[in-house]
Design an enzyme around this catalytic site. Structure first.
Site, PDB file in Angstrom:
ATOM      1  CD  GLU A 418      -3.030  -1.223   2.091  1.00  0.00           C
ATOM      2  OE1 GLU A 418      -2.725  -1.017   3.274  1.00  0.00           O
ATOM      3  OE2 GLU A 418      -4.186  -1.476   1.734  1.00  0.00           O
ATOM      4  CD  GLU A 494      -3.472  -7.299   3.001  1.00  0.00           C
ATOM      5  OE1 GLU A 494      -4.512  -6.786   3.480  1.00  0.00           O
ATOM      6  OE2 GLU A 494      -2.391  -6.704   2.933  1.00  0.00           O
TER       7      GLU A 494
HETATM    8  C1  GAL Z   1      -5.025  -4.031   4.074  1.00  0.00           C
HETATM    9  C2  GAL Z   1      -3.627  -3.810   4.547  1.00  0.00           C
HETATM   10  C3  GAL Z   1      -3.320  -4.546   5.810  1.00  0.00           C
HETATM   11  C4  GAL Z   1      -4.423  -4.355   6.789  1.00  0.00           C
HETATM   12  C5  GAL Z   1      -5.704  -4.834   6.212  1.00  0.00           C
HETATM   13  C6  GAL Z   1      -6.889  -4.616   7.101  1.00  0.00           C
HETATM   14  O1  GAL Z   1      -5.425  -2.974   3.301  1.00  0.00           O
HETATM   15  O2  GAL Z   1      -2.694  -4.160   3.572  1.00  0.00           O
HETATM   16  O3  GAL Z   1      -2.120  -4.080   6.313  1.00  0.00           O
HETATM   17  O4  GAL Z   1      -4.544  -3.011   7.080  1.00  0.00           O
HETATM   18  O5  GAL Z   1      -5.974  -4.095   5.050  1.00  0.00           O
HETATM   19  O6  GAL Z   1      -6.796  -5.197   8.318  1.00  0.00           O
END
Ligand code: GAL
Length: 986
Positions: A418, A494
Site C-alpha cells: 500500500e 490478502e
Molecule cells: C489491508 C492492509 C493490511 C491491513 C488490512 C486490514 O489494506 O494491507 O495491512 O490493514 O488491510 O486489516
C-alpha cells in the site's frame, strides 16, 4: 530580528543511512561473535535532543533504568501500565503531520548504553556490530566516537567498529528516535513501537573470510536433476557431503539424484562454504520457480499458496519474538494445513525464515515499506514517486533481498504494501529482477502490474476472483499493460479478513483456488490479533488480563480494534476461523458417500503415502462401528474412489437415530510439527436415509389439559405459564421465556461492512430494543396459543409470532411460527427465540454440529456428533466481545447442573448458551467487562442466522448466506427435571 531555523537533523534526511556497511546475507558462521542482547542501561526522553554526553565512556548512567534488549520500549511495564510511554495504533493515518521528511518536536528518544569486552578471535580481521531491527532511526557510538546512523526498522544494519574497539571495557551507546524520515515509509497497519527490538551482535570478520554468498539451486523436474551455483569469495569451497559435492564456489554444477525442496517435502542439503579464514553453514534446497501460461509453478507443478499474512506479534513483547514463539507459529501453521506466509509488511526476524526452510512453508518476503497514509491527501507528495526518496526505497529492497536470498522457502519478493504508485517502486523491481531473476516479484498497489510478475489484489470478492481466474477481468489501463497482465498468474495477497467472529466464505475461495490454474492462491488477513496484555483496573474482575486495542492507551488518533483481526487470539489460542481455514486448506479432500469415499489430493509435490485413513459410523453421536480404510497412495493431484470395508456396511438402524459416516485422514508417522495420528482432513455424510426429504416438523397431539390457574396464568402438563402466556416454570425448574429474539451482538463484520453496515441498520431500525405486545393468549383444544407482535418503537416492521404449546409425553412441545410484519429493508440478524434458565445449568451436552462454533458460511470445521462442554467453554474469547459460540444443526441439548436439567429437542436449531445477554455482550468493550448473571443463563434457539462474511475489510456474506426477513417455524420439545421433583418425564 533574525529567526533561527532548525537545521535538518540526520534522522530527517531521506538518506537511508550514514556509514552502514553494504547489505549481505545473514550467515551462520564459525567466526567469533558476541551477542549484545541482555541488560542495557536505558533512558527515555521526550525529544530528540536526548542526553548530552551519553555516548561518553565516563558518563554516569547509574541512575538509568536497566532494560532487556531486544525490546519495544512502549511495552516496558506491560501487562501493567506502560512505564515510558504508551503504544499507539493507527491503520492508515500517520500519527504525526504529513510534512515529509520532517517529524514533530515531540519525538521520544531512547538512549541505550552497554559495556563489552571482545571475545577471543584470531588476530587480524575486522569487528562489526550488527543490528537486526531498530525502530525507527538510530545512531551508534563506540567509546565516545560516532560510528554512523541508519533507518529502516525491520532491516539489518552493520557498522564497522574496528578502528575504535578495545580488547576490554568498550562502551557502545545507541540513540533511537521514535520518528524519522523513515517513519514516512513505515506506515504499516500496526502498533507504533520503538526501540532496539531485534538482536544486536558483535561479529568478528576474519581476514580471508566469507562476507557474503549466494546459493542458486534449481531443480529440473523433467530431468529430475538439480543445478547448483554457490557464489562466494574466490577460492571458497562448497561442501555438501550428502551429495558427495566438494567443489569450488562460483562454478555451476549439475547434480544428479537430488530431491527437490518444496513446502510439502522441505528437503534440505546441509553443508558448508569454506575459506581459509571462515566456514559458513549452508542449507540448500533445490527448487525452480517459473511462470508458464499464466500459471505460477515450482518444480514444474502449479503453486497454490494456501497462505496467511503474518505480522510479528506477541501480546507482551510486541514485535520482539523469541525463537520458541516463532517455532510455535510455524508448527501451528503446519498443523492447520497452511503452506505459505506473506511476511506482511516487512522482512521477519531472520530466524523465522530458517524455520520455514526447515518445516516447509512457501514465503512471499515483503520489503519494509508502506506509505498508505498519503492516500489521505490524495497521494500528494507520496514518497513512491519522489526522486528524493529513491535511495531509501532501493536501500530497503537491497537489504531485504541481500539478507534473505539464500532461503529456499522464499519464492517471491514483495516490494512492500500500500504505497501507491511511482518510479521508486519500479526501480526496486528492476533492481530485484537483475539481482535475483529466479524469484517472482510482487506488489499489489499498482493494478496495472507492469513491473511485477504476478497480478495481485487484496479482498477481491468471490465473483471477481472467479472472473480473473477465467482471464475475463476488465482490461488494465492500456493495451500493453493489459496484454502483460493477462499473461500473469493471480494471487490474493490478502483475503478473508479474519476480524472477530469469522471469516465466512473460506470454503468458496478454496474452491476457486482449486478450479483455476491462473489463481495461485492467496493469504488470509491475518495470522494473529495484535492485542496487548493489560490488567483490568476495576470492573467486575479487577486484575484480570485482557488484550488492549487502539484507543485503550488514550491515543488521540487511532483505529480501535481493527488491529485485532487474526486467526489466533493474541495469546495464540486458535480461533474457530483457523479451524475453518485448516479445512479449506486440507491437503486431501474426503467426500464420503454411503458406499465409499472419494479421496482427492491437493498435494503437488508428493504422493499421499504419508497419510493413513479411518472411518467411523455413529448413530445419533453413538459410535456403532469404526476401522481403518485402505486408500492407495495418490499421485500429486490424484483422485480415487474407495469402497468402505464390508464391516462398515452395517444394516441401517431402525427409524429414529441419524447415522453419520466420518472418514478422516491422519499422519501415518510423526512429522516435525505434529505427532503420528494428527488429523489433516475429514469428511462426513449422512448414510441412514440419504434420499429422505428434509424433516417436516411434527406437531404431536397434546396429552394433558391446559388449565387456568386461580392466581392467573396457566398450567399445561409440567409447565406453568404466566398470564401473558410466558413459560415460567417447567417441572420445578424456573425459566424465563422462550420468546422471539432477532438481535445479535454485532460482529466486527456486522459493524464495519462497507456502505450501511448491518449493525448500523439494525440499530437504526431498533432491533436491539424490540417491544413485545401480547395479542392473544388462549387455550385451544388442549393447547396454549399465544400470539404476539414484536416490533421496535417508532417502526412499522417486525414479526408476528405464534407460540403454540402442547403437553406431550411428560414434557412440553412448542411450535413457533414467525411471520414478518411490514416491509423489511435490512437483513435479520437471527430468527429464533431466547430463554433464560437457572445459572446452575452450566453443563451442556448436545447432539448436532460441534465441537466448535459454526455459522451459515463458516461450517466446514465442525462435525455431526455428541459433545459436552461447560457454558464458559462455549464462548470464543474475542478481543472485542461480539456474537460468537453458535452451534448449528442441534437436535438435542441438555443443560444440567445443581441437580436440575433441561432438555430441548427438535429443530434442528442453532444453539447459543451464555452467562450474559446479547445486550451485555454488545455493550462490552473487552471480555473483562462481561459479568456473569448470577441467576440466569441465556439460551437462544434459532432457525437461522445471518452469515458472517468478511465485510470488516472485504466482501460481505455471499448472497446465499444473507438472512432476509421471512416466515420461519421452529418445532421444539422441552423436558425438565429438578432435584426432588419427578414427573417432568425427562
Ligand atoms: C489491508 C492492509 C493490511 C491491513 C488490512 C486490514 O489494506 O494491507 O495491512 O490493514 O488491510 O486489516
Amino acid at each position: 530580528m533574525t529567526a533561527a531555523r532548525q537545521g535538518p537533523a540526520w534522522f530527517t534526511d531521506t538518506a537511508p543511512h550514514h556509514g552502514a556497511l553494504a547489505p549481505r546475507a545473514l550467515l551462520d558462521t564459525d567466526a567469533a561473535s558476541l551477542p549484545l542482547d541482555g541488560a542495557w542501561a536505558f533512558r527515555c526522553s521526550a525529544t530528540a535532543a536526548g542526553t548530552a554526553g551519553f555516548e561518553e565512556s565516563g558518563f554516569d548512567d547509574g541512575s538509568w533504568a536497566r532494560v532487556q534488549v531486544p525490546h519495544c520500549w512502549q511495552l516496558e511495564g506491560v501487562p501493567g501500565p506502560p512505564r515510558y510511554s504508551a503504544p499507539a495504533y493507527t491503520n492508515v493515518t500517520y500519527p504525526f503531520p504529513l510534512d515529509p521528511p520532517d517529524v514533530p518536536d515531540e519525538n521520544q528518544t531512547g538512549e541505550y548504553r552497554r559495556r563489552f569486552d571482545l571475545p577471543s578471535a584470531p588476530a587480524g580481521g575486522r569487528w562489526v556490530v550488527r543490528f537486526e531491527g531498530v525502530d525507527s532511526a538510530f545512531e551508534v557510538y563506540l567509546n565516545g566516537e560516532r560510528i554512523g546512523d541508519a533507518m529502516g526498522s525491520r532491516l539489518v544494519h552493520e557498522f564497522d567498529v574496528t578502528a575504535g574497539v578495545r580488547p576490554t571495557g568498550n562502551l557502545i551507546a545507541v540513540r533511537v528516535h521514535q520518528w524519522s524520515a523513515g517513519s514516512y515509509l513505515e506506515d504499516q497497519d500496526m502498533w507504533w513501537l520503538s526501540g532496539i527490538f531485534r538482536p544486536v551482535t558483535l561479529l568478528h570478520r576474519p581476514a580471508d573470510g566469507i562476507d557474503d554468498l549466494f546459493v542458486h539451486a534449481g531443480f529440473n523436474a523433467a530431468a529430475r536433476q538439480g543445478s547448483l551455483l554457490v557464489e562466494g569469495p574466490r577460492g571458497a569451497v562448497v561442501h555438501l557431503p550428502e551429495l558427495g559435492i566438494e567443489a569450488p564456489a562460483n562454478e555451476p554444477l549439475v547434480v544428479q539424484g537430488v530431491e527437490p525442496w518444496s513446502a510439502e517435502v522441505p528437503r534440505l542439503y546441509r553443508g558448508t562454504l569454506s575459506t581459509p579464514g571462515e566456514t559458513v553453514r549452508i542449507a540448500v534446497g533445490f527448487r525452480t520457480v517459473a511462470i508458464e501460461d499464466a500459471t505460477l509453478t515450482v518444480n514444474g507443478a502449479p503453486l497454490k499458496l494456501r497462505g496467511v499474512n503474518r505480522h510479528e506479534w506477541h501480546p507482551r513483547t510486541g514485535r520482539t519474538l523469541d525463537l520458541d514463539t516463532m517455532r510455535a507459529d510455524v508448527e501451528l501453521m503446519k498443523r492447520h494445513n497452511i503452506n505459505a506466509v506473506r511476511t506482511s509488511h516487512y522482512p521477519p526476524d531472520a530466524r523465522f525464515l530458517a524455520l520455514c526452510d526447515e518445516y516447509g512453508l512457501w514465503v512471499l518476503d515483503e520489503c519494509d515499506l508502506e506509505t498508505h497514509g498519503f492516500v489521505k491527501v490524495g497521494w500528494h507528495r507520496n514518497p513512491s514517486g519522489e526522486p528524493v526518496w529513491r535511495d531509501a526505497f532501493l536501500d530497503r529492497m537491497t537489504r531485504t533481498v541481500e539478507r534473505d536470498k539464500n532461503h529456499p522457502c522464499v519464492v517471491g519478493w514483495s516490494l512492500g504494501n500500500e504505497s501507491g504508485r511511482g518510479a521508486n517502486l519500479e526501480s526496486m523491481a528492476a533492481w530485484a529482477r537483475q539481482r535475483d531473476p529466479d524469484r517472482f516479484i510482487h506488489y499489489e498497489g499498482d493494478w496495472d502490474s507492469t513491473y511485477v510478475d504476478v497480478y495481485s489484489r487484496m479482498y477481491a470478492d468471490h465473483a471477481e476472483t472467479e472472473l480473473i481466474g477465467r482471464g475475463e477481468e476488465p482490461p488494465a489501463s492500456g493495451p500493453a499493460a493489459d496484454a502483460h497482465r493477462r499473461a500473469l498468474p493471480f494471487v490474493l495477497c490478502e483475503y478473508a479478513h479474519a476480524m472477530g467472529t469469522g471469516p465466512g466464505g473460506l470454503a468458496e475461495y478454496a474452491a476457486l483456488f482449486d478450479a483455476y490454474p491462473r489463481i495461485a492462491g492467496g493469504f488470509v488477513w491475518e495470522w494473529i490479533d495484535h492485542g496487548i496484555a493489560q490488567r483490568a483496573p476495576g470492573g467486575p474482575t479487577p486484575g484480570a488480563e485482557f488484550f488492549a486495542y487502539g484507543g485503550d492507551f488514550g491515543e488521540d488518533v487511532h483505529d480501535g480494534n481493527f488491529v485485532a483481526d487474526g486467526l489466533l487470539f493474541p495469546d495464540r489460542r486458535p480461533s474457530s476461523g483457523l479451524a475453518e481455514l485448516a479445512v479449506a486448506y486440507a491437503p486431501v479432500v474426503l467426500e464420503p458417500r454411503p458406499d465409499g469415499v472419494r479421496v482427492r489430493s491437493r498435494l503437488a509435490h508428493r504422493d499421499t503415502s504419508h497419510l493413513a485413513y479411518r472411518w467411523r459410523i455413529e448413530d445419533d453421536g453413538e459410535a456403532v462401528a469404526s476401522g481403518v480404510l485402505d486408500v492407495p497412495a495418490l499421485e500429486p493431484g490424484g483422485c480415487a474412489d474407495v469402497p468402505l470395508p464390508r464391516s462398515a456396511a452395517a444394516p441401517p438402524p431402525p427409524p429414529g437415530p441419524e447415522r453419520w459416516l466420518t472418514v478422516s485422514a491422519h499422519l501415518a508417522e510423526a512429522a516435525p510439527w505434529a505427532g503420528a495420528g494428527h488429523e489433516v482432513a475429514f469428511g462426513q455424510a449422512r448414510v441412514d436415509r440419504p434420499e429422505e426429504p428434509p424433516r417436516r416438523p411434527s406437531r404431536p397431539a397434546g396429552d394433558a389439559p391446559c388449565l387456568p390457574l386461580a392466581a392467573g396464568g396457566w398450567q399445561l402438563g409440567p409447565g406453568r405459564f404466566d398470564a401473558a402466556g410466558r413459560l415460567a416454570e417447567l417441572a420445578g425448574v424456573p425459566l424465563v421465556g422462550p420468546r422471539l429474539d432477532l438481535w445479535r451482538a454485532p460482529t466486527d463484520n456486522d459493524e464495519r461492512a462497507p456502505g450501511t453496515a448491518p449493525a448500523a441498520a439494525w440499530r437504526a431500525l431498533g432491533l436491539d430494543r424490540l417491544r413485545h405486545r401480547t395479542v392473544s393468549v388462549a387455550e385451544e383444544q388442549g393447547a396454549l396459543s399465544v400470539v404476539a407482535h414484536v416490533m421496535p418503537a417508532g417502526r412499522d416492521v417486525g414479526y408476528e409470532v405464534e407460540y403454540r404449546w402442547h403437553a406431550h409425553d411428560g414434557g412440553l412441545h412448542l411450535d413457533v411460527v414467525g411471520s414478518p410484519l411490514g416491509a423489511w429493508q435490512v437483513p435479520v440478524p437471527r430468527l429464533g427465540v431466547r430463554l433464560a434458565v437457572p445459572a446452575a445449568l452450566r453443563r451442556v451436552e448436545w447432539l448436532g454440529l460441534g465441537p466448535g462454533e459454526s455459522y451459515p458460511d463458516a461450517v466446514a470445521s465442525v462435525r455431526q456428533g455428541r459433545f459436552t462442554a461447560c457454558v464458559a467453554d462455549l464462548q470464543e474469547p474475542c478481543v472485542r466481545p461480539q456474537e460468537n459460540g453458535a452451534r448449528r444443526c442441534v437436535r438435542r441439548v441438555t443443560l444440567s447442573g445443581g441437580a436440575a436439567a433441561l432438555t430441548v429437542t427438535g429443530g434442528p436449531f442453532i444453539l447459543t448458551a451464555r452467562p450474559w445477554t446479547s445486550e451485555a455482550l454488545a455493550a462490552a468493550a473487552h471480555p473483562t467487562d462481561l459479568v456473569p448473571d448470577p441467576h440466569w443463563l441465556w439460551v437462544t434457539l434459532d432457525a437461522e442466522h445471518h452469515g458472517l462474511g468478511s465485510g470488516a475489510c472485504g466482501p460481505v456474506e455471499l448472497p446465499q448466506y444473507r438472512l432476509d426477513a421471512r416466515r420461519f417455524r421452529l418445532s421444539l420439545g422441552f423436558r425438565a427435571e429438578a432435584a426432588g421433583r419427578k414427573g417432568s418425564g425427562g
